[in-house]
Structures are given as C-alpha cells and as structure tokens.
Design an enzyme around this catalytic site. Structure first.
Site, mmCIF file in Angstrom:
data_model
loop_
_atom_site.group_PDB
_atom_site.id
_atom_site.type_symbol
_atom_site.label_atom_id
_atom_site.label_comp_id
_atom_site.label_asym_id
_atom_site.label_seq_id
_atom_site.Cartn_x
_atom_site.Cartn_y
_atom_site.Cartn_z
ATOM 1 N N TYR A 108 0.831 -1.207 0.000
ATOM 2 C CA TYR A 108 0.000 0.000 0.000
ATOM 3 C C TYR A 108 0.868 1.260 0.000
ATOM 4 C CZ TYR A 108 -3.209 3.434 2.194
ATOM 5 O OH TYR A 108 -3.958 4.543 2.505
ATOM 6 N N ASN B 169 -4.424 8.866 10.500
ATOM 7 C CA ASN B 169 -5.441 8.126 11.257
ATOM 8 C C ASN B 169 -6.702 8.936 11.572
ATOM 9 O OD1 ASN B 169 -2.685 6.712 11.735
ATOM 10 N ND2 ASN B 169 -4.217 5.193 12.284
ATOM 11 N N PHE C 45 -11.892 -2.123 17.687
ATOM 12 C CA PHE C 45 -12.106 -1.981 19.125
ATOM 13 C C PHE C 45 -13.587 -1.730 19.418
ATOM 14 C CE2 PHE C 45 -7.532 -0.568 20.542
ATOM 15 C CZ PHE C 45 -7.065 -1.829 20.183
ATOM 16 N N GLY D 264 1.397 -6.337 21.326
ATOM 17 C CA GLY D 264 1.414 -5.630 22.618
ATOM 18 C C GLY D 264 0.829 -4.218 22.582
ATOM 19 N N GLY D 265 0.450 -3.734 21.390
ATOM 20 C CA GLY D 265 -0.157 -2.388 21.305
ATOM 21 C C GLY D 265 0.830 -1.274 21.583
ATOM 22 N N ARG E 249 -0.017 6.219 17.366
ATOM 23 C CA ARG E 249 -0.678 6.935 16.285
ATOM 24 C C ARG E 249 -1.248 8.237 16.822
ATOM 25 N NH1 ARG E 249 1.497 3.259 14.054
ATOM 26 N NH2 ARG E 249 0.630 1.785 12.545
HETATM 27 N N1 UDP Z 1 -4.130 -2.797 15.835
HETATM 28 C C1 UDP Z 1 -4.371 -3.485 17.029
HETATM 29 N N2 UDP Z 1 -5.548 -4.163 17.157
HETATM 30 C C2 UDP Z 1 -6.499 -4.173 16.197
HETATM 31 C C3 UDP Z 1 -6.258 -3.451 14.997
HETATM 32 C C4 UDP Z 1 -5.054 -2.767 14.855
HETATM 33 O O1 UDP Z 1 -3.528 -3.504 17.947
HETATM 34 O O2 UDP Z 1 -7.554 -4.794 16.389
HETATM 35 C C5 UDP Z 1 -2.883 -2.007 15.705
HETATM 36 C C6 UDP Z 1 -2.102 -2.202 14.413
HETATM 37 O O3 UDP Z 1 -1.204 -3.288 14.512
HETATM 38 C C7 UDP Z 1 -1.371 -0.861 14.299
HETATM 39 C C8 UDP Z 1 -2.378 0.144 14.881
HETATM 40 O O4 UDP Z 1 -3.269 -0.636 15.683
HETATM 41 O O5 UDP Z 1 -0.233 -0.866 15.129
HETATM 42 C C9 UDP Z 1 -3.179 0.922 13.856
HETATM 43 O O6 UDP Z 1 -3.695 0.004 12.942
HETATM 44 P P1 UDP Z 1 -4.769 0.391 11.826
HETATM 45 O O7 UDP Z 1 -5.158 -0.873 11.147
HETATM 46 O O8 UDP Z 1 -5.870 1.202 12.394
HETATM 47 O O9 UDP Z 1 -4.045 1.318 10.752
HETATM 48 P P2 UDP Z 1 -2.580 1.885 10.505
HETATM 49 O O10 UDP Z 1 -2.436 3.111 11.335
HETATM 50 O O11 UDP Z 1 -1.576 0.826 10.872
HETATM 51 O O12 UDP Z 1 -2.590 2.185 9.052
#
Ligand code: UDP
Length: 351
Positions: free
Chosen positions: A157, A183, A207, A222-223, A227
C-alpha cells in the site's frame, strides 16, 4: 485558479464520495458552499440522505474505466479519495491494492493534467514507512522513508501510494496538492465485520466492534505502536482551508505542488492506551464499571493479520507546513474524537 468558495457555478468531483471521508466532505460542501457535487463511488450506502439532493449527481463506477476518468477530469476541482486502504488487505491482495493506489490515480492525474483541473489527491501517512519508536516529527519535505522487504507485503500500500505521489509530482502541467492523512476517525468509519463488511477493519472499528460484542480488544504485538488519531471534522476543515487558499490568486502558488500532513500531533497515543481510553468511554456510556469488560489480549501481527504483516511504530506529523501556508491546525481533542466515533458506532450497529 478560477475557484471561489461562493461561486455557485463550480462543480467539485469527489472520487470515493461514498466512503468515510467522502461522505463527510460531501455534507460539508453542500452545507458551506453553493457548489454542485459530482460524486463517484462503487456504492453509496452512506449517502442515502443525499441521493436526491438537487446539487448532486452520483455515478456508480470504477476508476479502472477510462471513460469514467475522462468524465471526472472535466471538472475544475477533483478530490480523489478512492483507495483500498484497509491494512488487512495489504497482505493477501497486494496487486489489487497497487492497482487501486497507483494505476487508477495515475490515470486520473494524467487526465487532469490534460484538462487543467486541480487534483487534490489523498495519499497516506504510511508513505513515511517503517518508522521506529524513536522516529520524531515526520516532515513533508525532509523526512526519508524506509520500507520493509518485499516479503513484508504490508508495504504494498505505502509503496503504491508513494509512487502515485511521485508520478503526480512529475507530471508536466498538472496542478496538484497531496494530502497525507494521519489516522482519521469519526462516524461512518470502516465497517463492522460480519455485518456490513468482511475482514479486519482499522483499529477504531475493531475496538468498537469488540466492545459491542463483549469480546476482548486485541493488542497487536502488545499495542506499542503509536498513532495520532485525528477527527474527520478537522480533516474537512483542512480541505476548506486548502480550497480557500487555492482559490486566492495571492496564495494559490503556495498550495500547488505541495504535500501536506493532516494530523493532530497532540492526540498521540499508543494502541494500548487507545484501548484503555475506549474501554473507559464505553463503560461510561453503558453505565458499568470498566472492570466488568473483558481485559485486552495481546496477539502477534502474523497471527492476527497473516504472513507479511509489519508495522510503523510511531506516526507523529509535523503540522508546521499546514499552519504556515493555510493557517490550519487540527483542534479536536482525542477523547472528543473517540467518544463521537464510539457513540456513533454503538448507535448505528445496535439498531
Ligand atoms: N491494531 C491493534 N488491534 C487491532 C487493529 C489494529 O492492535 O484490532 C494495531 C495495528 O497493529 C497498528 C495500529 O493498531 O499498530 C493501527 O492500525 P490500523 O489498522 O488502524 O491502521 P494503521 O495506522 O496501521 O494504518
């Protein structure tokens, strides 16, 4: 540029008009100006309330069709929001992702260069690549980008989006502005898996879905990734600041041939902190103690998204350029944006 925000004769073409950002932009254009809208998308289910609006014309079509591209490029202002932009699809559908994020925008850009339209192209903050926890502010015209290897197909992407930016910037005669969203969140974002979409939506919709279903929120690796969640209303305000500047002969040179970060640097959180905030907001809305909600669960990226998943660890926008050239700064605080999004999700999907 012959655009005036009070000029009733302008028609703005919004490509991806039926999507999350497009639906908010459409509403704002109809409310704030006398402009007409030519809206293009593959579906319009978010726009039921607008389908018969006297200043709108809608076309259900794909940018893969050259006749559609030619038709869009006849309008003086073209906003291109159309894209496959769901991270879970970057792995299994890399070729489709690249067609949608490079081939189609490149064809539209060529048509706009011929017709003389102003192309406002939506790129992504993901073009900054595989950022680390120590990455600082990301500057539009200075920060280098590093991507993961070809085997990490998550980058399909970002590389397609970056190539589209480079193609646009290199096209002789094209009047362009690139927008890099950080975001965006708000009502109508993404989908609820199994209800109006399949697969894994972005983190906020994930979420919200888990909270509504009484399931644990999943923290990928681990989150720890961070962002800056930015309200879609700030994004729309940015676009009007851009349109305003682009229509002003004194200022239009400053917004053409430029890429802009659009994000709220004050809203930075880790995904684990985001989970905690969303659990608290949900508990407050439901009038329950947060301890009655399931605890978040840690999952690996591969397990959750499949092979080829990779991540950007920090995405912090520099907001200086938008402030300097457009007088724009995102203003909506994180909790306000999250609460609005979550309340909308709960109301929309509880029906
Ligand atoms: N993520 C998460 N749980 C979820 C979905 C996403 O921990 O159910 C994490 C993902 O690995 C990333 C962040 O949240 O680190 C943001 O992911 P998203 O898919 O929203 O978009 P991105 O900002 O990566 O384009």
């Amino acid at each position: 540029m012959n655009l005036r925000l009070d000029d009733s004769s302008i028609t703005v073409a919004i490509v991806g008009c039926g999507g999350f950002i497009g639906s908010h932009l459409l509403d704002a254009v109809l409310e704030r100006t006398r402009w007409r809208v030519f809206g293009v998308d593959l579906d319009f289910y978010r726009l039921q309330h607008r389908l018969n609006h006297e200043r709108c014309e809608f076309l259900c079509a794909d940018l893969a069709d050259p006749a559609v591209v030619e038709r869009i490029a006849k309008f003086p202002l073209v906003v291109n929001l159309a894209a496959i932009c769901t991270p879970s699809r970057y792995m299994g559908e890399a070729c489709e992702v690249i067609r949608s994020n490079y081939d189609h925008p490149a064809a539209l850009a060529e048509a706009c260069a011929k017709s003389g339209s102003w192309l406002v192209h939506f790129s992504t903050s993901e073009i900054y690549g595989k950022t680390t926890p120590d990455s600082g502010e990301l500057l539009e015209d200075e920060t280098p980008a590093v991507f993961g290897p070809v085997s990490a197909s998550r980058w399909s992407y970002a590389t397609a989006k970056l190539l589209a930016e480079r193609f646009i910037a290199g096209l002789p005669g094209l009047r362009w502005t690139v927008v890099r969203p950080f975001n965006f969140v708000g009502p109508y974002m993404d989908f609820m898996p199994g209800v109006d979409g399949e697969g894994i939506p972005r983190v906020l919709a994930n979420f919200s879905t888990a909270l509504l279903r009484g399931e644990p929120l999943k923290l990928v690796n681990g989150g720890k990734a961070k962002r800056c969640f930015t309200s879609v209303h700030d994004a729309v305000d940015f676009l009007f600041a851009l349109f305003d500047a682009g229509s002003d002969p004194e200022r239009c040179d400053g917004v053409l041939s430029q890429a802009f970060n659009v994000g709220n640097a004050e809203n930075e959180v880790s995904v684990a902190e985001l989970a905690a905030r969303m659990r608290s907001i949900f508990a407050k809305v439901r009038g329950v103690d947060v301890s009655t909600l399931p605890e978040p669960q840690v999952v690996s990226g591969e397990e959750y998204y499949g092979a080829g998943y990779d991540d950007s660890m920090r995405r912090l926008p520099s907001v200086e350029k938008a402030q300097r050239l457009l007088g724009f700064k995102a203003a909506i605080p994180l909790d306000t944006a999250l609460e609005e999004s979550l309340l909308w999700f709960v109301k929309h999907y509880s029906v």
